[in-house]
Structure formats: C-alpha cells, structure tokens
Enzyme design. Sequence first.
Site, PDB file in Angstrom:
ATOM      1  CG  ASP A   1      -2.095   0.915   0.978  1.00  0.00           C
ATOM      2  OD1 ASP A   1      -2.656   1.261  -0.095  1.00  0.00           O
ATOM      3  OD2 ASP A   1      -2.517   1.484   2.077  1.00  0.00           O
TER       4      ASP A   1
ATOM      5  CG  HIS B   1      -0.474   2.098  -9.431  1.00  0.00           C
ATOM      6  ND1 HIS B   1      -0.818   1.910  -7.919  1.00  0.00           N
ATOM      7  CD2 HIS B   1      -1.904   3.026  -9.625  1.00  0.00           C
ATOM      8  CE1 HIS B   1      -2.059   2.080  -7.520  1.00  0.00           C
ATOM      9  NE2 HIS B   1      -2.460   2.844  -8.301  1.00  0.00           N
TER      10      HIS B   1
ATOM     11  CG  LEU C   1       9.383 -17.156  -3.966  1.00  0.00           C
ATOM     12  CD1 LEU C   1       9.334 -17.009  -2.586  1.00  0.00           C
ATOM     13  CD2 LEU C   1       9.896 -15.668  -4.694  1.00  0.00           C
TER      14      LEU C   1
HETATM   15  C1  IPE Z   1      -5.382  -2.912  -0.243  1.00  0.00           C
HETATM   16  O1  IPE Z   1      -5.129  -1.327  -0.289  1.00  0.00           O
HETATM   17  C2  IPE Z   1      -5.275  -3.227  -1.624  1.00  0.00           C
HETATM   18  C3  IPE Z   1      -4.119  -3.571  -2.064  1.00  0.00           C
HETATM   19  C4  IPE Z   1      -2.917  -3.174  -1.816  1.00  0.00           C
HETATM   20  C5  IPE Z   1      -4.170  -4.084  -3.175  1.00  0.00           C
HETATM   21  P1  IPE Z   1      -6.380  -0.149  -0.352  1.00  0.00           P
HETATM   22  O2  IPE Z   1      -5.461   1.168  -0.387  1.00  0.00           O
HETATM   23  O3  IPE Z   1      -7.194  -0.426  -1.327  1.00  0.00           O
HETATM   24  O4  IPE Z   1      -6.928  -0.293   0.998  1.00  0.00           O
HETATM   25  P2  IPE Z   1      -7.740   0.769   1.904  1.00  0.00           P
HETATM   26  O5  IPE Z   1      -8.650   1.340   0.975  1.00  0.00           O
HETATM   27  O6  IPE Z   1      -6.841   1.766   2.486  1.00  0.00           O
HETATM   28  O7  IPE Z   1      -8.489  -0.075   2.939  1.00  0.00           O
HETATM   29  C1  IPE Z   2      -1.716   0.285  -3.373  1.00  0.00           C
HETATM   30  O1  IPE Z   2      -1.539   1.601  -3.283  1.00  0.00           O
HETATM   31  C2  IPE Z   2      -1.819  -0.401  -4.732  1.00  0.00           C
HETATM   32  C3  IPE Z   2      -3.274  -0.679  -4.855  1.00  0.00           C
HETATM   33  C4  IPE Z   2      -4.331  -0.733  -3.888  1.00  0.00           C
HETATM   34  C5  IPE Z   2      -3.618  -1.278  -6.251  1.00  0.00           C
HETATM   35  P1  IPE Z   2      -2.493   2.675  -3.169  1.00  0.00           P
HETATM   36  O2  IPE Z   2      -3.066   2.946  -4.729  1.00  0.00           O
HETATM   37  O3  IPE Z   2      -3.853   2.253  -2.492  1.00  0.00           O
HETATM   38  O4  IPE Z   2      -1.902   4.021  -2.703  1.00  0.00           O
HETATM   39  P2  IPE Z   2      -2.663   4.852  -1.310  1.00  0.00           P
HETATM   40  O5  IPE Z   2      -2.869   4.139  -0.562  1.00  0.00           O
HETATM   41  O6  IPE Z   2      -3.684   5.540  -2.346  1.00  0.00           O
HETATM   42  O7  IPE Z   2      -1.286   5.805  -1.301  1.00  0.00           O
HETATM   43 MG    MG Z   3      -4.026   2.434  -0.564  1.00  0.00          MG
END
Ligand code: IPE
Ligand code: IPE
Ligand code: MG
Length: 232
Positions: free
Chosen positions: A15, A32, A126
């Site tokens: 995240d 990303h 792995l």
């Molecule tokens: C969790 O992150 C999903 C992934 C890392 C793919 P999100 O950014 O979607 O989760 P929330 O919204 O903070 O719970």
């Molecule tokens: C995690 O990063 C990746 C996915 C959920 C696809 P985020 O896109 O949720 O990044 P933040 O949490 O908004 O910084």
């Molecule tokens: Mg996020």
Amino acid sequence: MEQNRIPKHIAIIMDGNGRWAKKRFMPRTVGHKEGSETLKKIVTHCTKIGVKFLTVYAFSTENWKRSSTEVDALMLLFKLYLEKEKKTFMENDIRFMISGSRENISATLLKSMDSLIEETKENKTLTLNIAFNYGGRKEIVDGINKIISSGIKYITEEEMGGFLYNDIPDPELLIRTGGEFRISNFLLWQMAYSEICISDKLWPDFGVEDLDLAIEEYLSRDRRYGGVKDVE
Ligand code: IPE
Ligand code: IPE
Ligand code: MG
C-alpha cells in the site's frame, strides 16, 4: 538471520503507491509503476533468503471503485509485469500463482496469467502468489459455493484450504506498508495466526532492508497460538 526460522510464507499488502506519487505531484499511476519495481526487488530478495511462498496484494475486489483511468492502468501494468517477468521467473526458479476471482478480468489478461502459471508450474525455489481481483470474503464465499455444487455435506477446517483459491500454507508474517492498521479484506481465512508488521514506508520506498527488519521483528515475537509458554 536465523535461516531455519525464516518465515516460509510472507504476505504483503503493498500500500502507498498513490501517496508516493502525490507527494511528487505526479499521477497515481506513476506510483503503481514505481511499486512494480519494488515488487521485483522484493521477489528476488525472497528467493535469496529462503522464503518459500510470497503472497502480495496487487488488486482488491474493492479497487474496482477507483476511476476507470486508474483501474485500466493497473490492468495494463499487471499484464506488462507478467510478460516482462517471465524470464526472471524461469531464471530464478519462481513458480507463479494467482489468488483471485476471474470475474470481470479481460480474456487477454486471463490468457497471460494462465500461460505463466502453466509455464512456471515446475519451478520450486519460491512461489509468488499474486492476489489480483482478490477479496477475502469472496474467496470464502466462492469456496462455499464450490462445496455446495460438489454435493459435499460436511467439511473440516483442514479440508477448507482445498476449496480456497490456492491450497498453500498460511502466512506466518503479514506486512502492510503505508502505515494503515487494517486488513482491507486480505486473506481472512489464512491470517488466523499471522504475525502482523506495519511499515510506515510507502510501497515504492520499501526496500529489502525493510523486509529484513520485518523478519527480525517477526523472529522476536512470542507466538503462543492461544496456549501458555511457562506452566507454573
Ligand atoms: C489494499 O489497499 C489493497 C491493495 C494493496 C491491493 P487499499 O488502499 O485498497 O486499501 P484501503 O482502501 O486503504 O483499505
Ligand atoms: C496500493 O497503493 C496499490 C493498490 C491498491 C492497487 P494505493 O493505490 O492504495 O496507494 P495509496 O494508499 O492511495 O497511497
Ligand atoms: Mg491504499
């Protein structure tokens, strides 16, 4: 690090990509892209330190709520990642797996996923399990529906794993980057006794040294599984 106590299975909620990009006044998709570079480094490191399974959360069933620009970019980035990493997987003996629903995934992406699963199925160092279009609740409900349609009337906790997306050992360690203290619908069944480490680092900034730190922290935990260590 104590080699024989290294967690066999590490799960990561990757995240913070969006925040990483925002801090640099760039579109979320740039975050990303940078996050996919981090994943490559972490995967290679795991093959070197003896981790056997790595499950990473790449796209949740809730992530469809995002803008179509972001969703499309994530789909494309994932397809490119699979195509580009095939060589690395073969060279480093990495088996590729997917945990997730096939619903709403394009035929071309499904084809890329399926062929990589097939081509790497004999690899043993792995197992990289990418949770894509994954939701913990959906995994359990999909599993229950498989049980119902097969006519089975009774199952045990041990047998449940066979009805989930992949029947692999539970993760001993869950790492979440980006500082948030929540599960966000990840591995609800498998995480019953996982040790949880939260890192404040945003995923694109997370390095192999941060993974090593999380493993050190895991090694210092007292895992009791509901029991007591010292009987008085
Ligand atoms: C969790 O992150 C999903 C992934 C890392 C793919 P999100 O950014 O979607 O989760 P929330 O919204 O903070 O719970
Ligand atoms: C995690 O990063 C990746 C996915 C959920 C696809 P985020 O896109 O949720 O990044 P933040 O949490 O908004 O910084
Ligand atoms: Mg996020």
